[in-house]
Motif scaffolding. Structure first.
Motif, PDB file in Angstrom:
ATOM      1  N   GLY A 189      19.468   0.905   1.345  1.00  0.00           N
ATOM      2  CA  GLY A 189      18.612  -0.410   0.591  1.00  0.00           C
ATOM      3  C   GLY A 189      18.020  -1.738   0.734  1.00  0.00           C
ATOM      4  N   ALA A 190      18.599  -2.194   1.978  1.00  0.00           N
ATOM      5  CA  ALA A 190      17.885  -3.207   2.669  1.00  0.00           C
ATOM      6  C   ALA A 190      17.219  -3.014   3.167  1.00  0.00           C
ATOM      7  CB  ALA A 190      18.887  -4.171   3.222  1.00  0.00           C
ATOM      8  N   LEU A 191      15.932  -3.321   2.437  1.00  0.00           N
ATOM      9  CA  LEU A 191      14.655  -2.783   3.295  1.00  0.00           C
ATOM     10  C   LEU A 191      14.320  -3.635   3.790  1.00  0.00           C
ATOM     11  CD1 LEU A 191      12.886  -1.301  -0.014  1.00  0.00           C
ATOM     12  CD2 LEU A 191      14.215   0.296   2.330  1.00  0.00           C
ATOM     13  N   HIS A 192      13.254  -4.024   4.749  1.00  0.00           N
ATOM     14  CA  HIS A 192      12.919  -4.855   5.917  1.00  0.00           C
ATOM     15  C   HIS A 192      11.264  -4.866   5.080  1.00  0.00           C
ATOM     16  CE1 HIS A 192      14.943  -3.491   9.345  1.00  0.00           C
ATOM     17  NE2 HIS A 192      14.815  -1.676   8.940  1.00  0.00           N
ATOM     18  N   GLY A 193      11.197  -6.263   5.586  1.00  0.00           N
ATOM     19  CA  GLY A 193       9.722  -7.206   4.788  1.00  0.00           C
ATOM     20  C   GLY A 193      10.431  -8.628   4.056  1.00  0.00           C
ATOM     21  N   PRO A 194       9.599  -9.438   3.588  1.00  0.00           N
ATOM     22  CA  PRO A 194       8.039  -8.120   3.318  1.00  0.00           C
ATOM     23  C   PRO A 194       6.831  -8.488   4.404  1.00  0.00           C
ATOM     24  CG  PRO A 194       8.785 -10.325   1.671  1.00  0.00           C
ATOM     25  CD  PRO A 194       9.942 -10.121   3.082  1.00  0.00           C
ATOM     26  N   TYR A 195       6.544  -7.436   3.538  1.00  0.00           N
ATOM     27  CA  TYR A 195       4.899  -7.141   4.750  1.00  0.00           C
ATOM     28  C   TYR A 195       3.783  -7.523   4.192  1.00  0.00           C
ATOM     29  CZ  TYR A 195       8.682  -5.778   7.880  1.00  0.00           C
ATOM     30  OH  TYR A 195       9.469  -5.991   9.137  1.00  0.00           O
ATOM     31  N   LYS A 196       2.586  -7.851   4.271  1.00  0.00           N
ATOM     32  CA  LYS A 196       1.672  -8.097   3.894  1.00  0.00           C
ATOM     33  C   LYS A 196       0.686  -7.353   4.200  1.00  0.00           C
ATOM     34  CE  LYS A 196      -1.941 -11.572   2.809  1.00  0.00           C
ATOM     35  NZ  LYS A 196      -2.700 -13.276   3.003  1.00  0.00           N
ATOM     36  N   TYR A 197      -0.554  -6.047   3.159  1.00  0.00           N
ATOM     37  CA  TYR A 197      -1.063  -5.924   3.675  1.00  0.00           C
ATOM     38  C   TYR A 197      -2.447  -5.523   2.728  1.00  0.00           C
ATOM     39  CZ  TYR A 197       2.758  -2.647   5.153  1.00  0.00           C
ATOM     40  OH  TYR A 197       3.561  -2.557   5.889  1.00  0.00           O
ATOM     41  N   VAL A 198      -4.081  -5.129   3.067  1.00  0.00           N
ATOM     42  CA  VAL A 198      -5.046  -5.726   2.441  1.00  0.00           C
ATOM     43  C   VAL A 198      -5.805  -3.543   2.040  1.00  0.00           C
ATOM     44  CG1 VAL A 198      -7.907  -6.327   2.562  1.00  0.00           C
ATOM     45  CG2 VAL A 198      -5.369  -7.377   3.171  1.00  0.00           C
ATOM     46  N   VAL A 199      -5.522  -3.756   0.820  1.00  0.00           N
ATOM     47  CA  VAL A 199      -5.558  -1.937   0.513  1.00  0.00           C
ATOM     48  C   VAL A 199      -7.023  -2.140   0.208  1.00  0.00           C
ATOM     49  CG1 VAL A 199      -5.393   0.269  -1.087  1.00  0.00           C
ATOM     50  CG2 VAL A 199      -3.361  -2.353   0.181  1.00  0.00           C
ATOM     51  N   ARG A 200      -7.700  -0.612   0.653  1.00  0.00           N
ATOM     52  CA  ARG A 200      -9.304  -0.580   0.440  1.00  0.00           C
ATOM     53  C   ARG A 200      -9.642   0.723   0.164  1.00  0.00           C
ATOM     54  NH1 ARG A 200      -9.502  -4.106   4.743  1.00  0.00           N
ATOM     55  NH2 ARG A 200     -10.333  -6.451   3.735  1.00  0.00           N
ATOM     56  N   ARG A 201     -10.504   0.673  -0.756  1.00  0.00           N
ATOM     57  CA  ARG A 201     -10.761   2.715  -0.604  1.00  0.00           C
ATOM     58  C   ARG A 201     -11.417   3.221   0.637  1.00  0.00           C
ATOM     59  NH1 ARG A 201      -9.825   4.344  -5.826  1.00  0.00           N
ATOM     60  NH2 ARG A 201     -10.231   2.246  -7.427  1.00  0.00           N
ATOM     61  N   GLN A 202     -11.048   4.243   1.131  1.00  0.00           N
ATOM     62  CA  GLN A 202     -12.118   4.401   1.759  1.00  0.00           C
ATOM     63  C   GLN A 202     -12.223   5.803   1.457  1.00  0.00           C
ATOM     64  OE1 GLN A 202     -13.203   3.440   5.164  1.00  0.00           O
ATOM     65  NE2 GLN A 202     -13.783   5.039   5.050  1.00  0.00           N
ATOM     66  N   GLY A 203     -13.419   6.216   1.791  1.00  0.00           N
ATOM     67  CA  GLY A 203     -12.831   8.104   0.568  1.00  0.00           C
ATOM     68  C   GLY A 203     -12.538   8.269  -0.639  1.00  0.00           C
ATOM     69  N   ASP A 204     -11.507   9.188  -1.339  1.00  0.00           N
ATOM     70  CA  ASP A 204     -11.370   9.409  -1.806  1.00  0.00           C
ATOM     71  C   ASP A 204      -9.158   8.712  -1.194  1.00  0.00           C
ATOM     72  OD1 ASP A 204     -12.856  10.801  -3.221  1.00  0.00           O
ATOM     73  OD2 ASP A 204     -12.446  12.115  -2.901  1.00  0.00           O
ATOM     74  N   SER A 205      -8.915   8.437  -0.151  1.00  0.00           N
ATOM     75  CA  SER A 205      -8.162   7.577  -0.287  1.00  0.00           C
ATOM     76  C   SER A 205      -8.066   6.335  -0.360  1.00  0.00           C
ATOM     77  CB  SER A 205      -6.743   8.463   0.865  1.00  0.00           C
ATOM     78  OG  SER A 205      -8.974   7.829   1.664  1.00  0.00           O
ATOM     79  N   LEU A 206      -6.613   6.080   0.178  1.00  0.00           N
ATOM     80  CA  LEU A 206      -6.646   4.382   0.601  1.00  0.00           C
ATOM     81  C   LEU A 206      -6.434   3.983   1.782  1.00  0.00           C
ATOM     82  CD1 LEU A 206      -4.589   3.023  -2.866  1.00  0.00           C
ATOM     83  CD2 LEU A 206      -6.911   2.969  -2.900  1.00  0.00           C
ATOM     84  N   ASP A 207      -6.864   2.470   2.312  1.00  0.00           N
ATOM     85  CA  ASP A 207      -6.650   2.319   3.674  1.00  0.00           C
ATOM     86  C   ASP A 207      -5.686   0.975   3.794  1.00  0.00           C
ATOM     87  OD1 ASP A 207      -7.175   2.221   6.769  1.00  0.00           O
ATOM     88  OD2 ASP A 207      -8.271   0.732   6.075  1.00  0.00           O
ATOM     89  N   TRP A 208      -4.973   1.977   4.538  1.00  0.00           N
ATOM     90  CA  TRP A 208      -3.568   0.186   4.413  1.00  0.00           C
ATOM     91  C   TRP A 208      -3.518  -0.092   5.394  1.00  0.00           C
ATOM     92  CZ3 TRP A 208       0.459  -1.319   0.808  1.00  0.00           C
ATOM     93  CH2 TRP A 208       0.224  -0.374  -0.313  1.00  0.00           C
TER      94      TRP A 208
END
Length: 112
Positions: free
Chosen positions: A85-104
């Motif tokens: 449960g002690a997850l790594h991060g936090p990390y930053k992402y920019v999310v955009r749509r790419q077709g029908d899916s999300l690009d991280w």
């Protein structure tokens, strides 16, 4: 006399040849549609962002250049602290749509 602007490099030939043949009304409609399409791709709503297995979404901020997501993640190693449960991060992402899916797009660790 001004010269017609060249088509962007890499634009498919059918567009490079077809778009200049359109009248002003159709070009403006095309421009509006392209603007709407770009906005749709960049504006991913917070409710569209789901945490994957072994992830925790810490924050979601909608912005003009894509949706910024801060999350913590599991590395997947069996003997790592993140498995309890002690997850790594936090990390930053920019999310955009790419077709029908999300690009991280990974932007790195969050430093405050």
């Amino acid at each position: 006399m001004p010269t017609r602007p060249p088509a962007p490099e890499g634009l498919p030939q059918y567009l490079a040849e077809g778009v200049p043949k359109q009248d002003d009304t159709d070009l403006r409609a095309l421009q509006d549609w392209i603007d709407d399409l770009l906005e749709y791709r960049q504006d991913v709503a917070a409710e569209d962002i789901d945490a994957g297995e072994g992830e925790s979404i810490e924050a979601v901020e909608e912005s003009g250049g894509g949706t910024v997501v801060i999350k913590k993640v599991s590395c997947g190693k069996d003997n790592c602290k993140c498995q309890s449960g002690a997850l790594h991060g936090p990390y930053k992402y920019v999310v955009r749509r790419q077709g029908d899916s999300l690009d991280w797009e990974y932007k790195g660790p969050v430093t405050e």
